[in-house]
Enzyme design. Structure first.
Site, mmCIF file in Angstrom:
data_model
loop_
_atom_site.group_PDB
_atom_site.id
_atom_site.type_symbol
_atom_site.label_atom_id
_atom_site.label_comp_id
_atom_site.label_asym_id
_atom_site.label_seq_id
_atom_site.Cartn_x
_atom_site.Cartn_y
_atom_site.Cartn_z
ATOM 1 N N ASN A 209 0.565 2.413 9.860
ATOM 2 C CA ASN A 209 0.380 1.391 8.825
ATOM 3 C C ASN A 209 -0.395 0.220 9.408
ATOM 4 O O ASN A 209 -0.819 0.261 10.560
ATOM 5 C CB ASN A 209 1.740 0.950 8.262
ATOM 6 C CG ASN A 209 2.635 0.448 9.370
ATOM 7 O OD1 ASN A 209 2.331 -0.556 10.012
ATOM 8 N ND2 ASN A 209 3.729 1.146 9.626
ATOM 9 N N LYS A 288 -5.767 20.145 18.264
ATOM 10 C CA LYS A 288 -6.448 19.475 17.147
ATOM 11 C C LYS A 288 -6.574 20.415 15.940
ATOM 12 O O LYS A 288 -6.983 21.580 16.109
ATOM 13 C CB LYS A 288 -7.835 19.031 17.617
ATOM 14 C CG LYS A 288 -8.573 18.219 16.594
ATOM 15 C CD LYS A 288 -9.938 17.802 17.101
ATOM 16 C CE LYS A 288 -10.719 17.149 15.986
ATOM 17 N NZ LYS A 288 -12.110 16.976 16.303
ATOM 18 N N PHE A 325 13.446 -7.322 7.875
ATOM 19 C CA PHE A 325 12.318 -7.794 7.077
ATOM 20 C C PHE A 325 12.165 -6.846 5.891
ATOM 21 O O PHE A 325 12.536 -5.678 5.975
ATOM 22 C CB PHE A 325 11.021 -7.801 7.906
ATOM 23 C CG PHE A 325 10.724 -9.142 8.523
ATOM 24 C CD1 PHE A 325 11.500 -9.635 9.552
ATOM 25 C CD2 PHE A 325 9.656 -9.916 8.070
ATOM 26 C CE1 PHE A 325 11.237 -10.875 10.122
ATOM 27 C CE2 PHE A 325 9.375 -11.152 8.625
ATOM 28 C CZ PHE A 325 10.170 -11.638 9.649
ATOM 29 N N LYS A 343 21.703 -2.078 4.335
ATOM 30 C CA LYS A 343 21.587 -1.997 5.804
ATOM 31 C C LYS A 343 22.548 -2.947 6.528
ATOM 32 O O LYS A 343 22.445 -3.135 7.730
ATOM 33 C CB LYS A 343 20.133 -2.240 6.213
ATOM 34 C CG LYS A 343 19.158 -1.254 5.515
ATOM 35 C CD LYS A 343 17.746 -1.303 6.038
ATOM 36 C CE LYS A 343 16.833 -0.417 5.182
ATOM 37 N NZ LYS A 343 15.553 -0.099 5.795
#
Ligand code: PMT
Length: 400
Positions: A209, A288, A325, A343
């Protein structure tokens, strides 16, 4: 704004080849909004002229108690006004004088009247630096409560290779800032995760990300400056490791989970800023994946990664403070509150991602803090360094 804004800095320059670096240090202090007065020894002036320091500091340099000043007690006035004193470079001779209270020039006399924090930056030939007398004098100054910045190692002006080089001005500048910060996290152990995780598809490709690590590193830097003993578990980023922080590099969610859980028991505060990949390829290839000429689509089967924060939430003790976060594109409050409950968090910092000024990669962020007791606090858009400090203020307040 930095810790140095509007502070009075006394910069002492003594006679070493590194005296030229003090010019750059002075510029950093001025840029940060500090007022700077420079003290120079006679030998320092053999390396760099007074005029350079006078022009850049916008103040007269004090080098002679009897000839330089308009007032006979200028040195006392400077010592009394100072918020911090930095001697860079500090020679063996000046270190010896300061350790023994000798006052035979403007710099050493002024230093006897100083009551604010002092940072000594020794810089000299390696054998001189390692000399038992120099080390003994440095120990005396440290025992007296002054800060000593170890010199860097490398090739010195005398062609010796070893310890004795004055550290880079920005590093000294950073340590002066740290010296002035209130140590309200003293002896607290803080475990932080930052950056992205990368989940391999094959040896050349991965799923990840946009996290740059800026937010997590800002929190690690702020916590260290406030006296915390910080361990930073970080995915791959392009940021220098924060000074004074124990850094553990990881790649995947599994590796991050392992390191976070291994360091969990000792932590007083856990702050999970990392953007962890929720999914990983179920069957990463060892070779690969080759492009197939007559196939337009490629399907990759993904499987769940462990939720590290949720695991920590289950294990945490009542003495530990857990911060998560929430990176959201919509329904910020609703999603953040759900994550906090699921959580078992004490606090969640929710930010909107996908904006040009907040979230991933940006230098600024806009965060809303939600707490277990139902309260919340809005941090308006500001530099991530500043967000980090405000977030820590709230953690400390809630832990009290
Ligand atoms: O790194 P920057 O470029 O500065 O960007 C900062 C940031 C946007 C990455 C940061 O401010 C932020 O929002 N971090 C959390 C990113 C995230 O993964 O959010 P989430 O809502 O998907 O996850 C919620 C919480 O669970 C997070 O604390 C996350 O670390 C944790 N989590 C998520 C998934 C997982 N498998 N394990 C986890 O521990």
């Amino acid at each position: 704004m930095t810790e140095l804004q509007n502070k009075n800095i006394l910069l002492g320059v003594t006679g070493g080849i590194a005296a030229y670096k003090a010019v750059e240090l002075l510029r950093l202090f001025k840029k940060a909004g500090a007022g700077v007065n420079v003290l120079m020894t006679d030998s320092a002036q053999k390396f760099v002229g007074k005029t350079t320091f006078e022009v850049l500091s916008e103040n007269p340099v004090l080098s002679d108690l009897f000839f330089d000043t308009e007032s006979s007690v200028k040195h006392i006035e400077l010592a009394t006004r100072a918020d911090a004193v930095i001697i860079a470079p500090a020679t063996a001779n000046t270190i010896a004088k300061l350790a023994h209270g000798i006052a035979d020039d403007a710099l050493s006399t002024t230093l006897l009247a100083v009551t604010c924090p002092v940072l000594i930056c020794p810089s000299m030939n390696t054998d001189m630096y390692q000399n038992i007398r120099v080390q003994r004098n440095l120990d005396i100054l440290e025992m007296d409560g002054w800060h000593i910045l170890d010199p860097d190692s490398g090739v010195l002006a005398c062609k010796t290779v070893g310890a004795g080089r004055l550290p880079d001005p920005w590093f000294i500048f950073d340590r002066v800032g740290a010296m002035l910060v209130k140590k309200d996290l003293k002896d607290k152990k803080i475990l932080i995760s930052a950056g992205p995780t990368v989940e391999p598809l094959d040896p050349v490709r991965f799923i990840s990300n946009h996290s740059s690590g800026k937010m997590g590193y800002a929190i690690a830097r702020a916590a260290e400056k406030r006296g915390g003993l910080v361990t930073l578990v970080s995915g791959p980023v392009n940021i220098d490791p924060p000074v004074g922080v124990e850094c553990i590099d990881v790649q995947t969610c599994e590796e991050m989970a392992m390191q976070m859980l291994a360091n969990l028991d000792q932590a007083d505060i856990i702050i999970k800023v990392a953007a962890v990949a929720d999914y990983k390829p179920i069957d990463p290839k060892t070779r690969k994946i080759k492009k197939k000429e007559n196939e337009n689509n490629l399907s990759i089967l993904l499987t769940n990664n462990p939720d590290i924060l949720e695991q920590i939430g289950k294990k945490k003790t009542s003495d530990q403070f857990l911060v998560g976060f929430a990176a959201e594109t919509d329904d910020l409050e609703k999603n953040a509150l759900l994550k906090m409950a699921k959580k078992n968090l004490d606090m969640i910092a929710a930010n909107i991602v996908g904006s040009s000024v907040s979230g991933f990669k940006t230098d600024t962020n806009k965060v809303k803090l939600f707490f277990k007791d139902g309260s919340s606090f809005d941090i308006p858009l500001m530099e991530k360094d500043k967000v980090a400090d405000i977030l820590i203020d709230h953690v400390i307040e809630k832990m009290e």
